[in-house]
Design an enzyme around this catalytic site. Structure first.
Site, PDB file in Angstrom:
ATOM      1  N   LYS A  24       0.840  -1.051  -0.071  1.00 55.87           N
ATOM      2  CA  LYS A  24       0.075   0.011   0.054  1.00 55.87           C
ATOM      3  C   LYS A  24       0.651   1.259  -0.033  1.00 55.87           C
ATOM      4  O   LYS A  24       0.719   2.167  -0.683  1.00 55.87           O
ATOM      5  CB  LYS A  24      -0.934  -0.072   1.279  1.00 55.87           C
ATOM      6  CG  LYS A  24      -2.027   1.112   1.170  1.00 55.87           C
ATOM      7  CD  LYS A  24      -3.046   0.867   2.322  1.00 55.87           C
ATOM      8  CE  LYS A  24      -3.806  -0.610   2.488  1.00 55.87           C
ATOM      9  NZ  LYS A  24      -4.262  -0.728   3.689  1.00 55.87           N
ATOM     10  N   ARG A  93      -3.057   3.086   8.500  1.00 49.60           N
ATOM     11  CA  ARG A  93      -3.344   1.780   7.750  1.00 49.60           C
ATOM     12  C   ARG A  93      -2.392   0.884   7.656  1.00 49.60           C
ATOM     13  O   ARG A  93      -1.219   1.386   7.503  1.00 49.60           O
ATOM     14  CB  ARG A  93      -3.913   2.194   6.486  1.00 49.60           C
ATOM     15  CG  ARG A  93      -5.224   2.627   6.064  1.00 49.60           C
ATOM     16  CD  ARG A  93      -5.932   2.770   4.623  1.00 49.60           C
ATOM     17  NE  ARG A  93      -7.099   3.080   4.548  1.00 49.60           N
ATOM     18  CZ  ARG A  93      -7.490   4.411   4.491  1.00 49.60           C
ATOM     19  NH1 ARG A  93      -6.488   5.437   4.574  1.00 49.60           N
ATOM     20  NH2 ARG A  93      -8.726   4.704   4.264  1.00 49.60           N
ATOM     21  N   GLY A 102      -6.392 -10.616   8.092  1.00 54.17           N
ATOM     22  CA  GLY A 102      -6.251 -11.078   9.463  1.00 54.17           C
ATOM     23  C   GLY A 102      -5.115 -10.061  10.317  1.00 54.17           C
ATOM     24  O   GLY A 102      -5.393 -10.314  11.506  1.00 54.17           O
ATOM     25  N   MET A 104      -4.547  -6.079  11.874  1.00 53.20           N
ATOM     26  CA  MET A 104      -5.275  -4.858  12.251  1.00 53.20           C
ATOM     27  C   MET A 104      -5.240  -4.119  10.907  1.00 53.20           C
ATOM     28  O   MET A 104      -4.209  -3.977  10.153  1.00 53.20           O
ATOM     29  CB  MET A 104      -4.618  -4.159  13.180  1.00 53.20           C
ATOM     30  CG  MET A 104      -5.290  -3.333  13.815  1.00 53.20           C
ATOM     31  SD  MET A 104      -4.163  -2.059  14.311  1.00 53.20           S
ATOM     32  CE  MET A 104      -4.326  -0.817  12.892  1.00 53.20           C
ATOM     33  N   ARG A 337      -4.114  -0.630  -6.820  1.00 53.43           N
ATOM     34  CA  ARG A 337      -3.344  -2.181  -6.797  1.00 53.43           C
ATOM     35  C   ARG A 337      -3.689  -2.819  -7.812  1.00 53.43           C
ATOM     36  O   ARG A 337      -4.733  -2.392  -8.477  1.00 53.43           O
ATOM     37  CB  ARG A 337      -3.479  -2.774  -5.503  1.00 53.43           C
ATOM     38  CG  ARG A 337      -4.960  -2.908  -5.363  1.00 53.43           C
ATOM     39  CD  ARG A 337      -5.214  -3.642  -3.931  1.00 53.43           C
ATOM     40  NE  ARG A 337      -6.363  -3.504  -3.812  1.00 53.43           N
ATOM     41  CZ  ARG A 337      -7.130  -3.929  -2.663  1.00 53.43           C
ATOM     42  NH1 ARG A 337      -6.525  -4.388  -1.491  1.00 53.43           N
ATOM     43  NH2 ARG A 337      -8.498  -3.907  -2.294  1.00 53.43           N
ATOM     44  N   HIS A 453     -12.446 -34.684   2.895  1.00 53.00           N
ATOM     45  CA  HIS A 453     -12.459 -36.142   2.129  1.00 53.00           C
ATOM     46  C   HIS A 453     -13.422 -35.813   0.625  1.00 53.00           C
ATOM     47  O   HIS A 453     -12.827 -36.089  -0.334  1.00 53.00           O
ATOM     48  CB  HIS A 453     -13.492 -36.949   2.777  1.00 53.00           C
ATOM     49  CG  HIS A 453     -13.738 -38.360   2.159  1.00 53.00           C
ATOM     50  ND1 HIS A 453     -14.655 -38.593   1.529  1.00 53.00           N
ATOM     51  CD2 HIS A 453     -12.852 -39.275   1.809  1.00 53.00           C
ATOM     52  CE1 HIS A 453     -14.685 -39.682   0.644  1.00 53.00           C
ATOM     53  NE2 HIS A 453     -13.581 -40.266   0.937  1.00 53.00           N
ATOM     54  N   ARG A 559      -4.473 -45.006 -24.069  1.00 52.24           N
ATOM     55  CA  ARG A 559      -4.680 -46.237 -23.101  1.00 52.24           C
ATOM     56  C   ARG A 559      -5.645 -47.396 -24.389  1.00 52.24           C
ATOM     57  O   ARG A 559      -6.704 -46.775 -24.736  1.00 52.24           O
ATOM     58  CB  ARG A 559      -5.581 -45.806 -22.016  1.00 52.24           C
ATOM     59  CG  ARG A 559      -4.648 -45.156 -20.893  1.00 52.24           C
ATOM     60  CD  ARG A 559      -5.437 -44.688 -19.739  1.00 52.24           C
ATOM     61  NE  ARG A 559      -6.233 -43.557 -20.534  1.00 52.24           N
ATOM     62  CZ  ARG A 559      -6.195 -42.123 -19.835  1.00 52.24           C
ATOM     63  NH1 ARG A 559      -5.657 -41.966 -18.839  1.00 52.24           N
ATOM     64  NH2 ARG A 559      -6.542 -41.204 -20.618  1.00 52.24           N
ATOM     65  N   ARG A 615       0.174 -47.163 -25.413  1.00 51.64           N
ATOM     66  CA  ARG A 615       0.292 -47.940 -24.337  1.00 51.64           C
ATOM     67  C   ARG A 615      -0.342 -49.220 -24.311  1.00 51.64           C
ATOM     68  O   ARG A 615      -1.692 -49.405 -24.499  1.00 51.64           O
ATOM     69  CB  ARG A 615      -0.021 -47.468 -22.922  1.00 51.64           C
ATOM     70  CG  ARG A 615       0.524 -48.221 -21.511  1.00 51.64           C
ATOM     71  CD  ARG A 615       0.124 -47.579 -20.293  1.00 51.64           C
ATOM     72  NE  ARG A 615      -1.346 -47.643 -20.258  1.00 51.64           N
ATOM     73  CZ  ARG A 615      -1.780 -47.095 -19.150  1.00 51.64           C
ATOM     74  NH1 ARG A 615      -1.098 -46.331 -18.206  1.00 51.64           N
ATOM     75  NH2 ARG A 615      -2.951 -47.044 -19.023  1.00 51.64           N
ATOM     76  N   SER A 770       8.278 -42.615 -20.899  1.00 49.17           N
ATOM     77  CA  SER A 770       7.143 -41.634 -20.365  1.00 49.17           C
ATOM     78  C   SER A 770       7.151 -41.873 -18.803  1.00 49.17           C
ATOM     79  O   SER A 770       6.559 -42.998 -18.700  1.00 49.17           O
ATOM     80  CB  SER A 770       6.100 -41.960 -21.197  1.00 49.17           C
ATOM     81  OG  SER A 770       5.018 -40.951 -20.729  1.00 49.17           O
ATOM     82  N   GLY A 772       5.165 -42.377 -15.772  1.00 45.47           N
ATOM     83  CA  GLY A 772       3.687 -42.596 -15.355  1.00 45.47           C
ATOM     84  C   GLY A 772       3.678 -42.149 -13.742  1.00 45.47           C
ATOM     85  O   GLY A 772       3.998 -42.920 -13.128  1.00 45.47           O
ATOM     86  N   CYS A 838       3.197 -38.763 -18.518  1.00 44.62           N
ATOM     87  CA  CYS A 838       1.749 -38.880 -18.844  1.00 44.62           C
ATOM     88  C   CYS A 838       0.816 -39.312 -17.653  1.00 44.62           C
ATOM     89  O   CYS A 838      -0.347 -39.518 -17.769  1.00 44.62           O
ATOM     90  CB  CYS A 838       1.732 -39.982 -19.611  1.00 44.62           C
ATOM     91  SG  CYS A 838       2.107 -41.723 -19.186  1.00 44.62           S
ATOM     92  N   TYR A 858       8.528 -33.245 -23.098  1.00 43.15           N
ATOM     93  CA  TYR A 858       7.104 -33.186 -23.261  1.00 43.15           C
ATOM     94  C   TYR A 858       6.480 -33.447 -22.049  1.00 43.15           C
ATOM     95  O   TYR A 858       6.825 -34.141 -21.417  1.00 43.15           O
ATOM     96  CB  TYR A 858       6.375 -33.399 -24.315  1.00 43.15           C
ATOM     97  CG  TYR A 858       6.334 -35.103 -24.446  1.00 43.15           C
ATOM     98  CD1 TYR A 858       5.170 -35.492 -23.849  1.00 43.15           C
ATOM     99  CD2 TYR A 858       7.251 -35.724 -24.699  1.00 43.15           C
ATOM    100  CE1 TYR A 858       4.953 -36.992 -24.017  1.00 43.15           C
ATOM    101  CE2 TYR A 858       7.299 -37.340 -24.982  1.00 43.15           C
ATOM    102  CZ  TYR A 858       6.062 -37.838 -24.433  1.00 43.15           C
ATOM    103  OH  TYR A 858       5.996 -39.150 -24.446  1.00 43.15           O
TER     104      TYR A 858
END
Lengths: 884, 884
Positions: A24, A93, A102, A104, A337, A453, A559, A615, A770, A772, A838, A858
Site C-alpha cells: 500500500k 493503515r 487477518g 489490524m 493495486r 474427504h 490407453r 500404451r 514416459s 507414469g 503422462c 514434453y
C-alpha cells in the site's frame, strides 16, 4: 554509521520499495511521484516493525523520525495535529509487502479529542460531522487498538437510536452523538482501566504499535504458514492526512477497476456513493451508483479520474483496482493495486494490452496464472444467467454442475447410472460415499475445508464440488437441506459452482468450454516461448480431435484398455480371459484384432502424422470380468431358473473360477502392466499387429503416421527386451506383408522406482521414456491411491504432514528426485532419449514447472488441460530467462 | 615376438596356472613338481582352444608344439606312438579352469590300430587285454569324437555276449573281441562315411579338436550361462601316457578323500577295486573295497599313498579328492582336487587344520561357504539312521521333516492345526494350497524345478521341501503316490530331506540343530575379523535367549504385533479397534499396557544391556479382526440361536462394520505402519509407555538396558517428527515418574522408496535407520510379495527375467541402489548414523556381502541365520583385505 531511515514521506518512496514500504505504501508513494492527487502522508517501514518486534517498543529514533515527518505533513496541509483551530487528522493503515488478511487494518480520524473536535466543527462548519468523526475514532481505536468488542459500541448506538426513534446512525442528532460519545468514553475506561487518550500523539503511537503487534496475531500467523510467507517480513504503517467523502453532496467515495474484471473489456468499471465514507459503502445502507454517472454529475472529477486511470495503467502496465474520495469537488486517490479478475478477463486484458502496445507478449503471458486458465475449460455458469444464489461455501473442485438433489450415495449411484443428473448433498462424505460420488454430477457438503474427504476425492475425479457450505443445514433423517429461508428436498434442483463455491437454487444455464479467438492468440504466444512439448492423453478419435483443437502436439498416452470395455468387445475379451490355452486365447484375440486395428486407424488419421504414444494393455485381467458377487448371483439365478441353459451355467462357472484365480491381495502391485504381457504374450502380439496394420493402411493413403509403442510397468530391462523383441518381430512381419516401411519406436513407461534406478540399463533398449507419475507416486510413497485418498490422506493434509496431495501436485523431493535420477541415468546411455510425463501431474502447473526444470521433452495431460500446460510451460521458460 | 607357448609338459606347469592349463592340467603339473608318481604327459592350453575357436582349425604352430611334446613323452616312456613293438598309448581329457559338466570328457587308449594292438598284446603278453583296449578306443572315439550313439556299440556287445553265452563283457573271448572290433569298425564307417582313422596322430588331433569344439556345445553353454562363466575362457586338453589298473591282481584303481567328507574326521576315506579301470568302478559290476584294505594287501603302495596324501594336504592346505591307479604294484596319481564335503565336515576340517597348523584362522574361514552353514541349523536326518531311500527329487528348501502323507491342502490344514505332523504331497502346488503348506511340516511334489511355486513358497516359509520327484507318480483320485515298487496312501509316513532332495519311507530319526564346540570356536574366528555387527530378529524372551546362544549382539527387530496375537490379548486388541472414540481406545489400551510392559521387561532382562530395537505396531488393524466371512457366520449363528445374546450380537455387528470400514484395496500400501500411529496416536503412546516402564524396572534391578524405538513405514520426516515427539514426551514422563534416567534412541525403518530419497531430511531427526528390505523390495519392484510369489515370480525366474527371487537375495542394482542412496544421504546429515538391515535379506550371504560393501553397521536376521551371517560378514571383511 548513517542513521537508519525508518520513515518515508510518500514522495520519497517508489513502487519497487514494497519490501520496506509494504504494498500500500509503495503504491501511494508511486502515485505521489506520478503527481496524482494523493492526500499527503508517510510510511513507517517494515524495518521499524522489525525493530519494534525485537525491542518490544518503539525506539526513540523511530519516534523522532515519525514526529519529524508529522511536522512536514502539518506544514504541507497548513494544519496542526492537536490544534483546536484547524486540526490535522490522520488515518493509520497497515500494509505488508504481501496482501495479507487477518492483520489490524485501519483507524481513521486520529487527532480528535474533546478540544480538537470543536476545532473541526468550526473549520468545517459542521458540528454533526465533527462529532460523528470523533465517535468513529473512539470506536475504531477502542476496538482495533484495545480489543474492545464491537458489541459494546453497537449496543450504545442502538440504545441512542431507540431513544431518538430513528433507524440509521446518520439520523442521530447532534445531542444524540454527544450522548454516544460520553457513553463510548465510559465504556472505554471501564474496559481498559484507562481513560481514552486525549493526546493525539499518544493516539498515533499506540495505533502504530498496535499495527506492528497485529503482525504476530494468531490469524495472521496461520495465514502466513498456510501461504508460505516468512514471519520475518513484518508490516509497514501508512499515516495519511484524512480527506472526507462524507461532507456534503459534492463529496463522495468510490472504487473502480480500470477494466471490467469479469470479462476484461476496456472500460472504467466501478461504484460511487456520494456523501459517504468507505465504511458506508461496506455497511450497504445505500446502494452505490455506477462510477460512470460521475461523468454527468461531476465532469471535471470524472475527466481527472479518466486521466488518472490512463496514467496508472500505462505506468503499472496492468489493470488497476483503485479507491478514491471526492472532497468538496476535489479528487483524491487513496489506493491503487493490481485488480483481481476472472480468468476470462485475465486473458482478455493480457491480450488487449499487447495490441495496445502497453506490454509485450512475454509480459502478457506472465499476467495469467496457468491454474486459472483451467477454469475456462470447465463448464461454467452463464454470466448472463439470472441465478439466485442460495448459499456460498468453499469452491473445492472447479466446474459447474446442475442436477437433482439426493442425500444418499446409493440413491446417487442409482439415479446417476440411469443417466439422471444429480448433486450429492451430504453433511460430509466418507469412503462409503465414493460410489455415489462417481455417478453424481457434483458434490455439495455443509462441512469440511478444502482438504476434507469430499474435496480431495472430487478433485481427484475432476468433479465439481462445493464444501463447507455452512449456511446449509442438512437433515438426513427428513431428507432436507435448509437455509434460514429455503427448504430443499430430494429431487429439487440445485446448481453449484465448484470454482466460486456458490450454490444456486434451480436450474442455471451452463456454458460448455470453448477457446475464444483471443485465448487462442494468447496461447500461440505461449507456444512461441515454451521449450516443453505438450501432448494430450487421448484414447479415442474424438479425444484426438479435441486434443488438436486445444493445441496438443501429439498423443502422449493412448490407453488401449478402454477400447476393450465397449460392450460388444468386452464379451470377446472375457472369452479370451477365461481361455485355458494360448490357442483359445489367440482365437478370441483374432476377433479383437480387426476392432483394435480400426481404432488405431481412426486415431492415426485424426493425428495426421503427429506422434501417437500407444500404451499396451495395462490393467489386470480381472478388471474385465464382472465382480465375483455378480457372477455368483447370475449362477444362482441360472440354477434356480426353469430353462437353465447348461452351457451358459458352465460358462459362468468357468468365469467365476477364473475370477477367483485372478484375485489378488494387492492388485496395484500384482499381475498387471507388462506382467500380463509376459504371462500372455498373445495379447501384446495382437495389439502390435493391430498398430502396424493400421499404420500401414493409413500410410497407403498417403497420410503420415508415427506410432510410439509404450510398454507399461517395466521394472527390469529384461522384461522390456522380451516384449520389444516380439514387437519388432511383428513389425517386420507386417511391413513385409504390406510391403511398406513404417517409422515407429518402442519405449516404456517409467512408473516403478526400480525403473528409475536402473534407467541406464533400460535406456539401452528403450527408445523413449514416459514417466507414469500416478503409479510412481503410489510406489515411491508406498501409498495405495484408492486407500490413501479415501482413508488417511485428508488427515495428513489437515495436519500439515503433507503440503499437497501428491497425486495432484508432483512431490518434487521424493517422486521428482527419482525422476531426475531416471532421466540422468537414461540419458547417460542414450543421449537423445525422448522423455515425457503422462501421469495426471502433466496438467498441473507446479508439476510442469518441475518437468521443465528437470529437462523433460514434453508433458501429456487430458485434452482440457492442454491450454493450462501450454501456458505453464511458457511460464517456466520465461522464468529461466528472467534475471535472478 | 616370441612364439606363443601352446603346450606345456606337466613339469613345466604349476597349480596357479589354471587359467591356461585348466584345473586338471594345473593339478597334474603341480603333482609332477611335487615328485608324485604322475604318468607323464602334457597339456594343450586354453590359448590353443581360443586359437582353434577363432580359426576353426588347429594352426600349424599348435600342431607342431603338440608333436614336439609327444616326442618328449615318447622319449620319457621309452615307447613310440604308433609303434607296433612297444606302442605308446595316451589318454586325452578335457579340463577347463572351472569344473564344468557337459563337455566332452575322456578318450582312452589313443594310438591303437590293427597294427599297434598286436604290439600291445606282445608287450603286455595279454592279447585279450590289448583287444579290449582297442575295442574301448573305437567305442569311445566313435561316441565322443564322432557322436555315434552308444547303443550301436552296446547292441554289438550284447549280440556277441549272447552268441558266446556269457553275461559280462570281461567274459568275452579273444575271438569274440575280434568279432566285436570288426563290427565296431563297420558301424563306425557306416555312421561316419569314413573308415576308422588308423593313424594314431590323426586320432590324437581329431580328439583334441573334439574337446575344443565341445566347449561350445549346448549343455556347456547353458551351464556357463546359468553359472555366470565367461564363454571366452575355453578349455585345456591333457594328453597323458596310459597306465592300466586292469592288468592283473597287482593292479587296481581307487578314489579317496584325505578326510572323511561326511563328518570331517582325519582319516583316509575311499574305495579301491583291484584289477579294474575307472569305468569298471562306475559300471558297478563289482563292489569296491575300502582303501584301507590296501594296507594289508599292498603295504608299500598304501604307505606311498599315505605319503602322497600328507604331501598333497600340506601342499594344497585343503582336503583332497584323489584318483589313483596301481599298475603292476606301482602307484600312479591320476588326479587331485579339493574334495566336496558336507557342511559339518567343512567346519570340522577347517577347524582341525588350524589346530594342525596347516592353515591360519582367516584361511579356515574362507574354506566354509556361509550358505552351507545354514544347513547345520536346520533339523536334519540322523546320519546313523538306517533310512530307506524311496526316491530322489530336487532339494528345494533345506531341513528335514517327517510326517503323515496327505494329498489335499484342506486336509493338511485340518490335521496340521490339530498338531499332527504331515507332509503335503502334490503333483505341484498352486496358490490354493498355501493354507495347507502353512500347516504342513514339509512339502513334496512330483513336478517342478527349483523355482516352481512349491519351492518358492516353501523357502519363503523356511519349510522343508522336495520338488520334481518324478519317480513318484501321484494319483489324487485314488489318493496314492507310487514308485515302481511302492504304493503310499494317505496317512503313511514319509521323511523328506529338503537339502539333498531325498525321500525316505517311514519315520527316520531327525537331529535338532545344535552348535558343536568346533563350530563355536570357528565362528569366534569369524567374529574376530568381521566389521558388520550381527543381530537377531526376536519377538519373545525365548527367541532372545536363542539369539544370544547363536551369537547375536543384540536384537535388530522386535516385532510388537505378535505380542497382541496371543489369544487372551487379541480380544482386548479387538475391543480397542472397534472403539469409536479415542477414550474408548485408551481404555482398552490401558488393559494392554501391563501385558506389553511385562513382554519388554522379560526381553530386556534376557538381553542384559545389549541393544533391543523395538518396532512399534506395524500391520494394518484389520489383521487383528477375524475374517469378514467368519464374523458374518457368527452373526448368522447368533441370530438363529435360541439364546441369542443381544449384547454379543451388537458387538459382532460392530466388529463387522469396523472390518468393512478397515478393508482396503491394496492393504500393503494402505493404513499400516506409522500411518496407524498417526491416525491412532494412543496406540504408539501405550507402546512407548510400556517400553520405558519396562526399561525403568530393569534398570532399577541394576541391569543395563538399551531400547532403540523404531517407527515403521516412514515416507516423510514430518511423520517421524510427529511420532518421535510423542515418544520423547512419554520418555520424559516415565523418567520423571520413576526418577531414573533411561538411555534410548528413536529411529526408523527405511522401507519406502521415498524414505531413501529423502533420507537426508529423515536423518536430521531419526537417530538410526534400519532397512526393511522386504517392503522395500515390494515397493521398488512394484511387486506384491503375496501375489508375485504365488502368481508370476516363478515364470520370471524360469524365463531368466530375474536371476534370483528378490525377496530371498537382495536386488543390488535396484533395491541396493536405493539403499546406498539412503545411506549416503542419511550420513550426510548425521555422520554417525547407525544403519542396519532387518529384512529377510539380513540372513542371506550374498545380501550380507552387499551390506558390508555398502557400509551398513549391522545385519539382523532370524536367530537360526545368525551363524550364517557371522560367517558371511567375516568373508566380506576378508575379501576387502584380499589383494585384487
Amino acid at each position: 554509521m548513517a542513521e537508519q531511515k525508518f520513515v518515508y514521506f510518500f514522495d520519497e518512496g517508489r513502487a519497487d520499495m514494497r519490501e520496506i514500504l509494504g504494498g500500500k505504501g509503495a503504491n501511494l508513494a508511486e502515485m505521489s511521484r506520478l503527481n496524482l492527487p494523493v492526500p499527503p502522508g508517510f510510511t513507517v517501514t517494515t524495518d521499524a516493525c522489525a525493530e519494534y518486534r525485537r525491542a518490544g517498543k518503539m525506539s526513540e529514533e523511530i519516534l523522532c523520525q515519525v514526529k519529524e515527518h508529522l511536522r512536514r505533513l502539518e506544514r504541507e496541509r497548513g494544519m496542526k495535529f492537536g490544534s483546536t483551530l484547524n486540526p490535522l487528522l490522520v488515518s493509520v493503515r497497515s500494509g505488508a509487502a504481501v496482501s495479507m488478511p487477518g492483520m489490524m487494518d485501519t483507524v481513521l480520524n486520529l487527532g480528535l479529542n474533546e478540544d480538537t473536535v470543536s476545532g473541526l466543527a468550526s473549520a468545517t462548519s459542521d458540528e454533526r460531522f465533527a462529532l460523528d468523526c470523533y465517535r468513529r475514532l473512539i470506536q475504531m481505536f477502542g476496538n482495533v487498538v484495545k480489543k474492545i468488542e464491537h458489541d459494546y459500541f453497537e449496543d450504545i448506538l442502538e440504545d441512542v437510536r431507540t431513544e431518538e426513534g430513528v433507524r440509521g446512525d446518520h439520523e442521530i442528532s447532534v445531542n444524540g452523538l454527544r450522548a454516544v460519545i460520553d457513553r463510548y468514553l465510559r465504556v472505554y475506561e471501564e474496559e481498559t482501566g484507562d481513560p481514552f487518550p486525549t493526546d493525539p500523539w499518544e493516539q498515533l503511537v499506540l495505533t502504530i504499535e498496535a499495527v506492528f503487534r497485529s503482525w504476530d496475531n494468531e490469524r495472521a500467523r496461520v495465514y502466513r504458514r498456510v501461504h508460505g510467507i516468512s514471519d520475518e517480513m513484518g508490516t509497514a504503517v501508512n499515516v495519511q492526512a484524512m480527506v472526507y467523502g462524507n461532507r456534503g453532496e459534492k463529496c463522495g467515495t468510490g472504487v473502480l477497476f480500470t477494466r471490467d474484471p469479469s470479462d476484461g473489456t476496456r472500460r472504467i468499471y466501478g461504484e460511487y456513493l456520494s456523501n459517504a465514507q468507505g465504511e458506508d459503502v461496506v455497511a450497504g445502507i445505500r446502494t452505490p451508483k455506477p462510477v460512470s454517472e460521475l461523468k454527468e454529475k461531476m465532469p471535471d472529477v470524472y475527466r481527472e479520474l479518466e486521466e488518472a486511470v490512463g496514467k496508472l495503467e500505462t505506468h503499472y502496465r496492468d489493470m488497476q483496482d483503485i479507491e478514491f474520495t471526492v472532497e468538496d469537488g476535489e479528487l483524491f486517490m487513496l489506493q491503487t493495486r493490481a485488480g483481481k479478475r476472472t480468468a476470462l478477463a485475465a486473458v482478455k486484458i493480457a491480450h488487449d494490452m499487447v495490441h495496445e502496445g502497453l506490454i509485450d507478449k512475454n509480459e502478457a503471458l506472465t499476467k495469467v496464472e496457468p491454474k486459472d486458465v483451467g477454469v475456462l475449460l470447465h463448464r461454467r455458469i452463464d454470466p448472463e444467467a439470472d441465478a439466485e444464489v442460495l448459499a456460498k461455501g468453499l469452491g473445492a473442485s472447479p466446474g459447474a454442475a446442475c442436477g437433482k438433489v439426493v442425500f444418499d450415495a446409493d440413491e446417487a449411484e442409482a439415479r446417476g447410472s440411469r443417466g439422471e443428473s444429480v448433486i450429492l448433498v451430504r453433511p460430509e462424505t466418507t469412503p462409503d460415499d465414493i460410489h455415489g460420488m462417481v455417478e453424481a454430477d457434483g458434490v455439495l457438503t455443509s462441512r469440511g475445508g478444502l482438504t476434507c474427504h469430499a474435496a480431495i476425492v472430487a478433485r481427484g475425479m475432476g468433479k465439481p464440488c462445493v464444501v463447507g457450505c455452512e449456511e446449509l443445514s442438512i437433515d438426513l433423517a427428513s431428507g432436507t437441506a435448509s437455509t434460514d429461508e429455503v427448504h430443499i428436498g430430494e429431487g429439487d434442483i440445485l446448481t453449484i459452482d465448484g470454482a466460486s463455491g456458490q450454490v444456486f437454487l434451480g436450474e442455471t444455464a451452463l456454458i460448455e468450454p470453448t477457446v475464444a479467438p483471443e485465448f487462442e492468440e494468447f496461447l500461440s504466444w505461449a507456444d512461441e516461448v515454451r521449450r516443453l512439448g505438450v501432448r494430450a492423453n487421448a484414447d479415442t478419435p474424438v479425444d484426438a480431435r479435441r486434443s488438436l483443437e486445444f493445441g496438443a502436439e501429439g498423443i502422449g498416452l493412448c490407453r488401449t484398455e478402454h477400447m476393450f470395455m465397449q460392450r460388444e468387445r468386452l464379451k470377446v475379451m472375457q472369452d479370451m480371459i477365461v481361455s485355458f490355452s494360448a490357442e483359445d486365447r489367440e482365437r478370441a484375440l483374432d476377433r479383437l484384432l480387426p476392432m483394435q486395428t480400426e481404432d488405431f486407424e481412426a486415431i492415426f488419421r485424426e493425428m495426421d502424422g503427429k506422434p501417437v504414444t500407444i500404451r499396451l494393455l495395462d490393467p489386470p485381467l480381472h478388471e474385465f470380468l464382472p465382480d465375483r458377487a455378480e457372477i455368483k448371483a447370475e449362477i444362482e439365478a441360472l440354477r434356480g431358473g426353469e430353462s437353465a441353459s447348461r452351457v451358459e451355467l458352465a460358462e459362468k462357472e468357468e468365469m467365476l473360477q477364473r475370477a477367483v484365480s485372478l484375485e489378488e491381495v494387492n492388485p496395484m502391485l500384482g499381475q498387471r502392466g507388462c506382467r500380463v504381457g509376459i504371462l500372455y504374450p498373445e495379447i501384446y502380439a495382437m495389439q502390435s499387429r493391430a498398430i502396424f496394420t493400421a499404420a500401414a493402411r493409413v500410410l497407403t493413403d498417403g497420410i503420415e503416421v508415427l506410432p510410439e509403442i509404450m510398454v507399461p510397468l517395466i521394472s527390469d530391462v529384461r522384461e522390456f527386451d522380451e516384449i520389444a523383441g516380439e514387437i519388432h518381430r511383428i513389425a517386420g512381419e507386417v511391413q513385409k506383408r504390406e510391403a511398406i516401411e513404417i517409422t515407429y519406436t518402442v519405449g516404456t513407461m517409467i512408473e516403478i522406482p526400480r525403473a528409475c534406478v536402473t534407467a541406464d540399463e533400460i535406456a539401452r533398449s528403450a527408445e523413449f521414456f514416459s514417466f507414469g507419475t500416478n503409479d510412481l507416486t503410489q510406489t515411491v510413497f508406498g501409498f495405495s491411491r484408492d486407500d490413501a485418498e479415501a482413508k488417511f490422506l485428508h488427515v495428513y493434509l489437515s495436519r500439515g504432514l503433507l503440503e499437497e496431495n501428491p497425486f495432484a501436485v508432483l512431490d518434487r523431493k521424493g517422486v521428482g528426485g527419482l525422476m531426475e535420477m531416471g532421466l540422468q541415468l537414461g540419458r547417460s546411455s542414450r543421449s537423445d532419449l525422448k522423455v515425457g510425463i503422462c501421469g495426471e501431474h502433466g496438467g498441473d502447473p507446479d508439476s510442469i514447472e518441475f518437468c521443465h526444470a528437470a529437462g523433460l521433452d514434453y508433458v501429456s495431460c487430458s485434452p482440457y488441460r492442454v491450454p493450462v500446460a501450454r501456458l505453464a510451460a511458457a511460464h517456466s521458460a520465461l522464468q529461466d530467462a528472467a534475471p535472478e
